[in-house]
Every structure is written in structure tokens, then in C-alpha cells.
Design a protein around this motif. Sequence first.
Motif, mmCIF file in Angstrom:
data_model
loop_
_atom_site.group_PDB
_atom_site.id
_atom_site.type_symbol
_atom_site.label_atom_id
_atom_site.label_comp_id
_atom_site.label_asym_id
_atom_site.label_seq_id
_atom_site.Cartn_x
_atom_site.Cartn_y
_atom_site.Cartn_z
ATOM 1 N N TRP A 162 0.831 -1.202 0.000
ATOM 2 C CA TRP A 162 0.000 0.000 0.000
ATOM 3 C C TRP A 162 0.870 1.258 0.000
ATOM 4 O O TRP A 162 0.653 2.183 -0.805
ATOM 5 C CB TRP A 162 -0.927 -0.047 1.204
ATOM 6 C CG TRP A 162 -1.838 1.137 1.394
ATOM 7 C CD1 TRP A 162 -2.074 2.166 0.514
ATOM 8 C CD2 TRP A 162 -2.645 1.402 2.550
ATOM 9 N NE1 TRP A 162 -2.976 3.055 1.055
ATOM 10 C CE2 TRP A 162 -3.342 2.613 2.290
ATOM 11 C CE3 TRP A 162 -2.845 0.724 3.747
ATOM 12 C CZ2 TRP A 162 -4.225 3.156 3.232
ATOM 13 C CZ3 TRP A 162 -3.735 1.275 4.667
ATOM 14 C CH2 TRP A 162 -4.408 2.475 4.406
ATOM 15 N N ALA A 201 -10.187 2.500 2.561
ATOM 16 C CA ALA A 201 -10.478 1.597 1.447
ATOM 17 C C ALA A 201 -10.825 2.354 0.172
ATOM 18 O O ALA A 201 -10.713 1.797 -0.929
ATOM 19 C CB ALA A 201 -11.619 0.659 1.828
ATOM 20 N N GLU A 202 -11.223 3.620 0.306
ATOM 21 C CA GLU A 202 -11.571 4.428 -0.860
ATOM 22 C C GLU A 202 -10.383 5.156 -1.465
ATOM 23 O O GLU A 202 -10.498 5.751 -2.542
ATOM 24 C CB GLU A 202 -12.656 5.444 -0.484
ATOM 25 C CG GLU A 202 -14.031 4.808 -0.256
ATOM 26 C CD GLU A 202 -14.512 4.058 -1.486
ATOM 27 O OE1 GLU A 202 -14.479 4.639 -2.591
ATOM 28 O OE2 GLU A 202 -14.906 2.876 -1.337
ATOM 29 N N ARG A 203 -9.240 5.100 -0.810
ATOM 30 C CA ARG A 203 -8.062 5.768 -1.372
ATOM 31 C C ARG A 203 -7.638 5.045 -2.649
ATOM 32 O O ARG A 203 -7.547 3.810 -2.670
ATOM 33 C CB ARG A 203 -6.908 5.780 -0.372
ATOM 34 C CG ARG A 203 -7.144 6.672 0.842
ATOM 35 C CD ARG A 203 -5.895 6.751 1.712
ATOM 36 N NE ARG A 203 -4.796 7.421 1.032
ATOM 37 C CZ ARG A 203 -4.620 8.738 0.976
ATOM 38 N NH1 ARG A 203 -5.495 9.544 1.570
ATOM 39 N NH2 ARG A 203 -3.593 9.257 0.350
ATOM 40 N N PRO A 204 -7.342 5.783 -3.713
ATOM 41 C CA PRO A 204 -6.929 5.129 -4.967
ATOM 42 C C PRO A 204 -5.747 4.186 -4.793
ATOM 43 O O PRO A 204 -5.732 3.097 -5.373
ATOM 44 C CB PRO A 204 -6.593 6.314 -5.877
ATOM 45 C CG PRO A 204 -7.459 7.433 -5.372
ATOM 46 C CD PRO A 204 -7.500 7.248 -3.887
ATOM 47 N N HIS A 260 -4.891 2.535 -2.131
ATOM 48 C CA HIS A 260 -5.346 1.340 -1.412
ATOM 49 C C HIS A 260 -6.042 0.391 -2.376
ATOM 50 O O HIS A 260 -5.820 -0.829 -2.346
ATOM 51 C CB HIS A 260 -6.281 1.738 -0.279
ATOM 52 C CG HIS A 260 -6.653 0.616 0.642
ATOM 53 N ND1 HIS A 260 -7.608 -0.331 0.309
ATOM 54 C CD2 HIS A 260 -6.191 0.273 1.876
ATOM 55 C CE1 HIS A 260 -7.733 -1.192 1.299
ATOM 56 N NE2 HIS A 260 -6.885 -0.853 2.267
ATOM 57 N N LYS A 261 -6.859 0.937 -3.259
ATOM 58 C CA LYS A 261 -7.547 0.106 -4.243
ATOM 59 C C LYS A 261 -6.543 -0.579 -5.174
ATOM 60 O O LYS A 261 -6.689 -1.770 -5.501
ATOM 61 C CB LYS A 261 -8.533 0.946 -5.042
ATOM 62 C CG LYS A 261 -9.724 1.432 -4.233
ATOM 63 C CD LYS A 261 -10.682 2.247 -5.095
ATOM 64 C CE LYS A 261 -11.889 2.694 -4.301
ATOM 65 N NZ LYS A 261 -12.837 3.487 -5.126
ATOM 66 N N CYS A 286 -4.911 -3.398 -3.334
ATOM 67 C CA CYS A 286 -5.816 -4.554 -3.237
ATOM 68 C C CYS A 286 -5.809 -5.351 -4.534
ATOM 69 O O CYS A 286 -5.870 -6.589 -4.516
ATOM 70 C CB CYS A 286 -7.225 -4.089 -2.906
ATOM 71 S SG CYS A 286 -7.445 -3.528 -1.202
ATOM 72 N N GLU A 287 -5.726 -4.673 -5.666
ATOM 73 C CA GLU A 287 -5.681 -5.364 -6.951
ATOM 74 C C GLU A 287 -4.403 -6.184 -7.090
ATOM 75 O O GLU A 287 -4.402 -7.267 -7.689
ATOM 76 C CB GLU A 287 -5.782 -4.351 -8.089
ATOM 77 C CG GLU A 287 -7.143 -3.677 -8.196
ATOM 78 C CD GLU A 287 -7.171 -2.584 -9.255
ATOM 79 O OE1 GLU A 287 -6.166 -2.447 -9.993
ATOM 80 O OE2 GLU A 287 -8.187 -1.864 -9.345
#
Length: 220
Positions: A19, A193-196, A198-199, A202-203
Motif C-alpha cells: 500500500w 479503502a476508498e483511497r486510490p 489502497h484500491k 488490493c488489486e
Amino acid sequence: MTQPILHHVPGARSFRVLWLLQEMGITPEIVEWRIQDGSMRSPEFLAKSPAGRIPALEIDGTVIYESGAITEYLCETRPEHGLGRMPGDPERIPFLEMMHYAETIGHLIAGLNLQWIFLRNPEDRSDTVVKIEARRLAATLAPIEEALSKNDHILASGFSAADTMLGFTLTAAGRYVRLENFPHIQAYNARMAERPAHKLACELDGERNFPGKEFYEVEA
């Protein structure tokens, strides 16, 4: 710059580094390991992380292990991202405290992981230990809940690497503590979780390769 190499287990503490790297715009090569197949006790991996734990990060011609050390190194060598709090900064002490408090919480989660997930014989689980450790875990969340009632991030000044360290841990705590009892932490986890970045992390994280349920109920 040579692409960094992150030694990683999906869904585990190495997510902190994944992250943070995404927050810095750095996408590493990911080498995925499994906790339960013995590979992390191999000479190859122990040469990178002597305790046989993730993460380990190969970067700038060296190998660094321990997520806190990696995080501090990345912040200090890449200060242009503003994710650390350098010596002389008024938030230097709370930054360091929260970086290491993440491992205070993480240690309790690791103990509960051992009891619930990694014991080869579930009959060896101690009801007393899981009750005590779950209560201790909840107690460590209380001061974070109080702090997040006043601020949107771990530090008053805004987002920092203290969030990448603690953010993963606060999410993981929800496996053993009902986070609806900590509404400010629950809201914080949703914001993170909405931070770009962070997304994106996760990917890249991959599918968790160790067993486990979403929540483990501990009877009072």
C-alpha cells in the motif's frame, strides 16, 4: 531505478508495504510466498528475512525486512511524498509511536491467528488464551477509537505512513473484535479503502493463500 521486489503473502502484513509503495507511485515486482508450505523456512527466504516472516523488500541495492523498518526507510529516502514525519517535525513523536503501536496490535492478532488458524490440531486451542487475547486486542483499539473521533487520519495533520501501518492492522483486527463497537475505526477503515492507492494495492495483493473465516466469535 530498478524495480523493487516485494516478498509478499496476500492478506498479510506485507500489504502495509504494498500500500505504501502505491501511495508513492511505485509498483514492485511481487514474489508470493505461502505461510503453510514451509517455503518461508528455506535458506533462500531466510537469507532475506532471518525470522522467516514477510515482508522483505529488495530496493536500492539492499534487502530490508520488518514492515516498520521498511516504512521508515521508504519515508526517509523518498521524503518528497510527505508520508513520513522527519526529525524536527512536531508530529515526529506521535508518528513513531503510531508506527510501532501498529505492531503492538499486530502481535495480538498474530497470537489469535495462531490459535484459530495455524494450529495443526484445533483441539490444542486454548479457550482461556483466545478470550484474554481478544480482550487485550479490544483494549488496544480503544485509544485509536478515541483519536479517530477527533481526526480523519492517525495523525492530526493528515494522511501518512502511520496510516498504512495501522490501517492494515485495524482492518485485520475485525477478524477477532466486532468493529461495530468501534464506529470511528469502522468509518476510518471505510475511508482508507476508498483511497486510490489502497484500491491499487488490493488489486495487486492476490488471493489469500491461507485458511480462515471472516470472524471468530469468542464467548465471554
